[in-house]
Motif scaffolding. Structure first.
Motif, PDB file in Angstrom:
ATOM      1  N   TYR A   1       0.828  -1.189   0.000  1.00 59.16           N
ATOM      2  CA  TYR A   1       0.000   0.000   0.000  1.00 59.16           C
ATOM      3  C   TYR A   1       0.869   1.249   0.000  1.00 59.16           C
ATOM      4  O   TYR A   1       2.007   1.246   0.469  1.00 59.16           O
ATOM      5  CB  TYR A   1      -0.901  -0.003   1.246  1.00 59.16           C
ATOM      6  CG  TYR A   1      -1.660  -1.287   1.428  1.00 59.16           C
ATOM      7  CD1 TYR A   1      -2.717  -1.609   0.593  1.00 59.16           C
ATOM      8  CD2 TYR A   1      -1.294  -2.194   2.421  1.00 59.16           C
ATOM      9  CE1 TYR A   1      -3.405  -2.812   0.750  1.00 59.16           C
ATOM     10  CE2 TYR A   1      -1.967  -3.394   2.578  1.00 59.16           C
ATOM     11  CZ  TYR A   1      -3.022  -3.697   1.739  1.00 59.16           C
ATOM     12  OH  TYR A   1      -3.684  -4.879   1.885  1.00 59.16           O
ATOM     13  N   ASN A   2       0.324   2.342  -0.555  1.00 55.47           N
ATOM     14  CA  ASN A   2       1.030   3.613  -0.502  1.00 55.47           C
ATOM     15  C   ASN A   2       1.212   4.019   0.956  1.00 55.47           C
ATOM     16  O   ASN A   2       0.280   3.961   1.753  1.00 55.47           O
ATOM     17  CB  ASN A   2       0.237   4.689  -1.245  1.00 55.47           C
ATOM     18  CG  ASN A   2       0.195   4.425  -2.740  1.00 55.47           C
ATOM     19  OD1 ASN A   2       1.125   3.847  -3.299  1.00 55.47           O
ATOM     20  ND2 ASN A   2      -0.876   4.840  -3.390  1.00 55.47           N
TER      21      ASN A   2
ATOM     22  N   LEU B   1       6.199 -11.140   0.907  1.00 60.06           N
ATOM     23  CA  LEU B   1       6.918 -11.989   1.855  1.00 60.06           C
ATOM     24  C   LEU B   1       8.325 -12.276   1.355  1.00 60.06           C
ATOM     25  O   LEU B   1       9.277 -12.326   2.143  1.00 60.06           O
ATOM     26  CB  LEU B   1       6.142 -13.291   2.068  1.00 60.06           C
ATOM     27  CG  LEU B   1       6.594 -14.177   3.233  1.00 60.06           C
ATOM     28  CD1 LEU B   1       6.564 -13.416   4.552  1.00 60.06           C
ATOM     29  CD2 LEU B   1       5.719 -15.424   3.321  1.00 60.06           C
ATOM     30  N   THR B   2       8.465 -12.450   0.057  1.00 63.96           N
ATOM     31  CA  THR B   2       9.793 -12.658  -0.525  1.00 63.96           C
ATOM     32  C   THR B   2      10.687 -11.454  -0.272  1.00 63.96           C
ATOM     33  O   THR B   2      11.877 -11.594   0.040  1.00 63.96           O
ATOM     34  CB  THR B   2       9.677 -12.913  -2.038  1.00 63.96           C
ATOM     35  OG1 THR B   2       8.881 -14.083  -2.260  1.00 63.96           O
ATOM     36  CG2 THR B   2      11.057 -13.124  -2.654  1.00 63.96           C
TER      37      THR B   2
ATOM     38  N   PHE C   1      11.503  -0.528   9.099  1.00 64.91           N
ATOM     39  CA  PHE C   1      10.075  -0.205   9.094  1.00 64.91           C
ATOM     40  C   PHE C   1       9.455  -0.536   7.739  1.00 64.91           C
ATOM     41  O   PHE C   1       8.326  -1.038   7.667  1.00 64.91           O
ATOM     42  CB  PHE C   1       9.863   1.266   9.421  1.00 64.91           C
ATOM     43  CG  PHE C   1       8.412   1.660   9.502  1.00 64.91           C
ATOM     44  CD1 PHE C   1       7.616   1.210  10.544  1.00 64.91           C
ATOM     45  CD2 PHE C   1       7.844   2.464   8.530  1.00 64.91           C
ATOM     46  CE1 PHE C   1       6.278   1.559  10.614  1.00 64.91           C
ATOM     47  CE2 PHE C   1       6.504   2.818   8.594  1.00 64.91           C
ATOM     48  CZ  PHE C   1       5.720   2.364   9.644  1.00 64.91           C
ATOM     49  N   SER C   2      10.176  -0.272   6.647  1.00 67.73           N
ATOM     50  CA  SER C   2       9.672  -0.614   5.315  1.00 67.73           C
ATOM     51  C   SER C   2       9.485  -2.121   5.182  1.00 67.73           C
ATOM     52  O   SER C   2       8.487  -2.591   4.616  1.00 67.73           O
ATOM     53  CB  SER C   2      10.638  -0.103   4.238  1.00 67.73           C
ATOM     54  OG  SER C   2      10.714   1.307   4.254  1.00 67.73           O
ATOM     55  N   MET C   3      10.438  -2.889   5.709  1.00 69.24           N
ATOM     56  CA  MET C   3      10.322  -4.349   5.674  1.00 69.24           C
ATOM     57  C   MET C   3       9.102  -4.800   6.471  1.00 69.24           C
ATOM     58  O   MET C   3       8.375  -5.708   6.054  1.00 69.24           O
ATOM     59  CB  MET C   3      11.593  -4.971   6.243  1.00 69.24           C
ATOM     60  CG  MET C   3      11.629  -6.491   6.182  1.00 69.24           C
ATOM     61  SD  MET C   3      13.260  -7.131   6.671  1.00 69.24           S
ATOM     62  CE  MET C   3      13.361  -6.510   8.353  1.00 69.24           C
TER      63      MET C   3
ATOM     64  N   PHE D   1       6.027  -4.427   4.405  1.00 64.81           N
ATOM     65  CA  PHE D   1       5.872  -5.526   3.451  1.00 64.81           C
ATOM     66  C   PHE D   1       5.279  -6.751   4.152  1.00 64.81           C
ATOM     67  O   PHE D   1       4.451  -7.464   3.587  1.00 64.81           O
ATOM     68  CB  PHE D   1       7.217  -5.884   2.812  1.00 64.81           C
ATOM     69  CG  PHE D   1       7.592  -5.008   1.653  1.00 64.81           C
ATOM     70  CD1 PHE D   1       6.954  -5.147   0.430  1.00 64.81           C
ATOM     71  CD2 PHE D   1       8.578  -4.039   1.772  1.00 64.81           C
ATOM     72  CE1 PHE D   1       7.291  -4.354  -0.649  1.00 64.81           C
ATOM     73  CE2 PHE D   1       8.921  -3.227   0.705  1.00 64.81           C
ATOM     74  CZ  PHE D   1       8.271  -3.391  -0.509  1.00 64.81           C
ATOM     75  N   TRP D   2       5.719  -6.992   5.374  1.00 65.24           N
ATOM     76  CA  TRP D   2       5.160  -8.099   6.164  1.00 65.24           C
ATOM     77  C   TRP D   2       3.670  -7.861   6.407  1.00 65.24           C
ATOM     78  O   TRP D   2       2.852  -8.768   6.258  1.00 65.24           O
ATOM     79  CB  TRP D   2       5.917  -8.194   7.487  1.00 65.24           C
ATOM     80  CG  TRP D   2       5.452  -9.274   8.412  1.00 65.24           C
ATOM     81  CD1 TRP D   2       4.548  -9.154   9.438  1.00 65.24           C
ATOM     82  CD2 TRP D   2       5.865 -10.644   8.428  1.00 65.24           C
ATOM     83  NE1 TRP D   2       4.375 -10.345  10.096  1.00 65.24           N
ATOM     84  CE2 TRP D   2       5.174 -11.289   9.491  1.00 65.24           C
ATOM     85  CE3 TRP D   2       6.761 -11.396   7.667  1.00 65.24           C
ATOM     86  CZ2 TRP D   2       5.343 -12.632   9.802  1.00 65.24           C
ATOM     87  CZ3 TRP D   2       6.932 -12.740   7.973  1.00 65.24           C
ATOM     88  CH2 TRP D   2       6.235 -13.352   9.020  1.00 65.24           C
TER      89      TRP D   2
END
Length: 242
Positions: free
Chosen positions: A2-3, A178-179, A228-230, A233-234
């Motif tokens: 999401y943005n 997840l990748t 935080f970006s990772m 993605f989670w």
């Protein structure tokens, strides 16, 4: 994914908005009297991820000390009281797998604060024998929780990786977010190591001199945004799965 707009970007936007008004004493008192605190509640698809907010004293927005205005401690999340949650008509995502990602970001943030605190000892004046002994005792008290948190970070990374590994190859291919997390974890494991050789006989060793601590603290601070970006993605993978 999401943005996203980070808390830091919201803080910068608020600072720019306040700075647009003429800077004089009346503005200062108007801001601090009307809004003693400015609270930012991060939401994903209209819901909170962990029931926390970022609370800032409005004084920080009415003065400008450059990059030193907001320290890392200003971004520590605080729990939103249940009555405030009700008044604001907020709700929280409650999927259990979200807690794993939250745990990782929380542990790394806590570890970064502890290591940064220890880095500040470099600024102390030259100590006498008694002062040096007291400092070493204090440092030793910090070493145990630092080691425990560091180990908890490694354990949480393993938990996230194991979730990915238990998926079939076809499922892994259909989970791009997840990748991305798995790739990020591989990089993170290298970045968060205190030193090149921090493990001996399977145990975490955190006996470091002050220059090594300072270098580690700088690295931990620099990776906060990528962590935080990772995490986002989670979150994206969890919400898409359900």
């Amino acid at each position: 994914m999401y943005n996203t707009v980070t808390v830091e970007e919201v803080v910068s936007a608020i600072r720019r908005a306040i700075a647009a008004a003429q800077n004089h004493e009346l503005r200062y008192y108007a801001i601090t009297f009307t809004w003693s605190n400015i609270v930012i509640v991060p939401l994903v698809k209209g819901k909170s991820l962990d029931g926390t907010a970022r609370r800032f004293s409005s004084i920080l927005f009415s003065v400008d000390r450059g990059e030193d205005t907001f320290g890392q401690c200003n971004f520590v999340p605080v729990a939103i009281p249940s009555n405030a949650f009700s008044q604001l008509e907020l709700s929280t995502w409650t999927y259990p797998r979200l807690l794993v990602g939250q745990k990782l970001t929380g542990l790394l943030f806590h570890l970064s604060l502890l290591v940064s605190h220890r880095r500040e000892f470099e600024k102390l004046p030259e100590l006498d024998e008694q002062g040096h002994e007291l400092l070493q005792q204090y440092i030793q008290r910090l070493t145990t929780p630092m080691g425990e948190i560091f180990q908890a970070v490694l354990d949480t990374e393993t938990e996230m990786l194991n979730y990915f590994k238990q998926l079939s190859p076809s499922e892994q291919e259909n989970r791009p977010h997840l990748t991305t997390v798995v790739q990020g974890l591989a990089e993170l494991q290298e970045q968060i190591l205190p030193t090149a050789d921090c493990s001996r006989d399977g145990r975490i060793q955190l006996t470091m001199n002050l220059p090594e601590v300072a270098e580690w603290a700088n690295r931990l601070e620099s990776i906060q945004q990528s962590v935080f970006s990772m995490y986002l993605f989670w979150v994206s993978d969890v919400l898409e799965e359900v």
